[in-house]
Design a protein around this motif. Structure first.
Motif, PDB file in Angstrom:
ATOM      1  N   ALA A   1       0.883  -1.302   0.041  1.00  0.00           N
ATOM      2  CA  ALA A   1       0.246   0.088  -0.046  1.00  0.00           C
ATOM      3  C   ALA A   1       0.845   1.157  -0.147  1.00  0.00           C
ATOM      4  O   ALA A   1       0.409   2.399  -0.630  1.00  0.00           O
ATOM      5  N   GLU A   2       1.881   1.066   0.720  1.00  0.00           N
ATOM      6  CA  GLU A   2       2.800   2.499   0.853  1.00  0.00           C
ATOM      7  C   GLU A   2       3.406   2.667  -0.777  1.00  0.00           C
ATOM      8  O   GLU A   2       3.648   3.770  -1.128  1.00  0.00           O
ATOM      9  N   LEU A   3       3.778   1.462  -1.414  1.00  0.00           N
ATOM     10  CA  LEU A   3       4.310   1.666  -2.739  1.00  0.00           C
ATOM     11  C   LEU A   3       3.323   2.365  -3.581  1.00  0.00           C
ATOM     12  O   LEU A   3       3.740   2.850  -4.672  1.00  0.00           O
ATOM     13  N   GLN A   4       2.186   1.883  -3.573  1.00  0.00           N
ATOM     14  CA  GLN A   4       1.014   2.531  -4.187  1.00  0.00           C
ATOM     15  C   GLN A   4       0.653   3.946  -4.079  1.00  0.00           C
ATOM     16  O   GLN A   4      -0.046   4.585  -4.933  1.00  0.00           O
ATOM     17  N   MET A   5       0.947   4.610  -2.820  1.00  0.00           N
ATOM     18  CA  MET A   5       0.438   5.884  -2.356  1.00  0.00           C
ATOM     19  C   MET A   5       0.825   6.980  -3.663  1.00  0.00           C
ATOM     20  O   MET A   5       2.310   6.768  -3.879  1.00  0.00           O
TER      21      MET A   5
ATOM     22  N   THR B   1      -2.998   2.606   6.125  1.00  0.00           N
ATOM     23  CA  THR B   1      -1.865   3.267   5.442  1.00  0.00           C
ATOM     24  C   THR B   1      -1.977   4.459   4.560  1.00  0.00           C
ATOM     25  O   THR B   1      -1.268   5.242   4.686  1.00  0.00           O
ATOM     26  N   ALA B   2      -3.230   4.721   4.267  1.00  0.00           N
ATOM     27  CA  ALA B   2      -3.442   5.703   3.312  1.00  0.00           C
ATOM     28  C   ALA B   2      -3.609   6.983   4.354  1.00  0.00           C
ATOM     29  O   ALA B   2      -3.662   8.197   3.721  1.00  0.00           O
ATOM     30  N   GLY B   3      -4.081   6.897   5.539  1.00  0.00           N
ATOM     31  CA  GLY B   3      -4.105   7.841   6.445  1.00  0.00           C
ATOM     32  C   GLY B   3      -5.496   8.213   6.948  1.00  0.00           C
ATOM     33  O   GLY B   3      -5.953   9.194   7.408  1.00  0.00           O
TER      34      GLY B   3
END
Length: 293
Positions: free
Chosen positions: A96-100, A148-150
């Motif tokens: 998910a962090e890589l997709q941000m 993860t997206a906040g």
């Protein structure tokens, strides 16, 4: 039912392509009054439908999963499952962090600056099915991604089942802000419009049966959704392949729902026949044979 259909049989292929339309239209008709009722009557409708469809009596004190229920889940779920959940969480978070998406701005001319501002939405509702089996994997995929997206507030709705310990535990590990024992179209309506017990959210994500899918379609516009998904289906294509693996993948989807469909496409007639035989063989010992078949 297991069939081999050749590419020459245009009529059968046409039926496959349009197979879901009639069922979906019927589901829309059944779900529409549920959505309307929950929107206008709130908790009263929510609890009434839960009693009707799940045979579980809830009230404002029991609809939310308590701390005691989560503590009980910690004791019930085997340690190897807890360990697997934690590994899955780490992998989902990293992906998910890589997709941000990234913020940026650029001055392209005198007095002209363009750019993109990224802000997480305030709230997300995650729908987690719990039909034949609980699906903690769905909870992790949705809740961890949102966190993860906040997203500040992430809630979960899942049908009230006796075997939901893994879902409750997954919710606690993933950081869900609240878990509610509500399923079906009524859960989608509750998260879309809010009730006395369930908060309204900005977006609803997660899969479900045909009624959940129909409900998501009906509320879209009043609330955002991920996409229309379900009943579950899979298409596998292979010219060569291991018949055991292909069959197992097909059955893994077919056992989700009586309306699910598994398709295997191949130019290899011999492989098609081998997979058909293997499917019949694996079905004999499958615990979910009645649904999968």
């Amino acid at each position: 039912m297991i069939r081999i259909i050749t590419s020459k049989n245009k009529e059968e292929i046409s039926k496959l392509k349009s197979r879901g339309n009639q069922n979906f239209d019927l589901a829309i008709d059944r779900v529409m009054p549920i959505i309307r009722n929950v929107k206008t009557r709130g908790d009263k409708a929510l609890f009434s439908y839960t009693k009707k469809f799940d045979n579980v009596q809830l009230d404002k004190y029991t609809v939310k999963v308590s701390n005691a229920e989560i503590e009980s889940a910690y004791k019930k779920v085997p340690k190897k499952i807890v360990s697997a959940m934690k590994v899955a969480m780490r992998n989902i978070k990293r992906y998910a962090e890589l997709q941000m998406p990234k913020q940026w701005k650029k001055r392209i001319d005198e007095g002209i600056t363009v750019g993109q501002i990224i802000r997480p939405i305030d709230s997300v509702g995650c729908y987690v099915p719990s039909g034949l089996y609980p699906l903690p994997s769905t909870l992790l995929m949705t809740v961890v991604t949102a966190k993860t997206a906040g997203v500040k507030n992430v809630i979960v709705c899942t049908p009230p089942r006796l075997n939901n310990s893994e879902i409750y535990l997954a919710g606690a590990l993933a950081g869900a802000d609240a878990i509610f024992k509500i399923g079906g179209a009524q859960a989608i309506a509750g998260m879309s419009y809010g009730t006395e017990s369930i908060p309204r959210v900005n977006k609803i994500v997660g899969p479900g049966n045909i009624f959940v899918t129909a409900a998501k379609k009906l509320v879209y516009g009043d609330v955002d959704i991920d996409f229309i998904a379900g009943p579950t289906e899979v298409i596998i294509y292979s010219e060569k392949g291991n018949k055991k693996f292909i069959s197992a993948d097909m059955l893994a989807q077919a056992e989700h729902d009586r309306l699910a469909m598994s398709l295997f496409i191949t130019p290899n007639k011999k492989l098609a026949e081998d997979v058909k035989e293997e499917l019949e063989e694996q079905l004999r010992s499958l615990g979910t044979k009645t649904t999968a078949e």
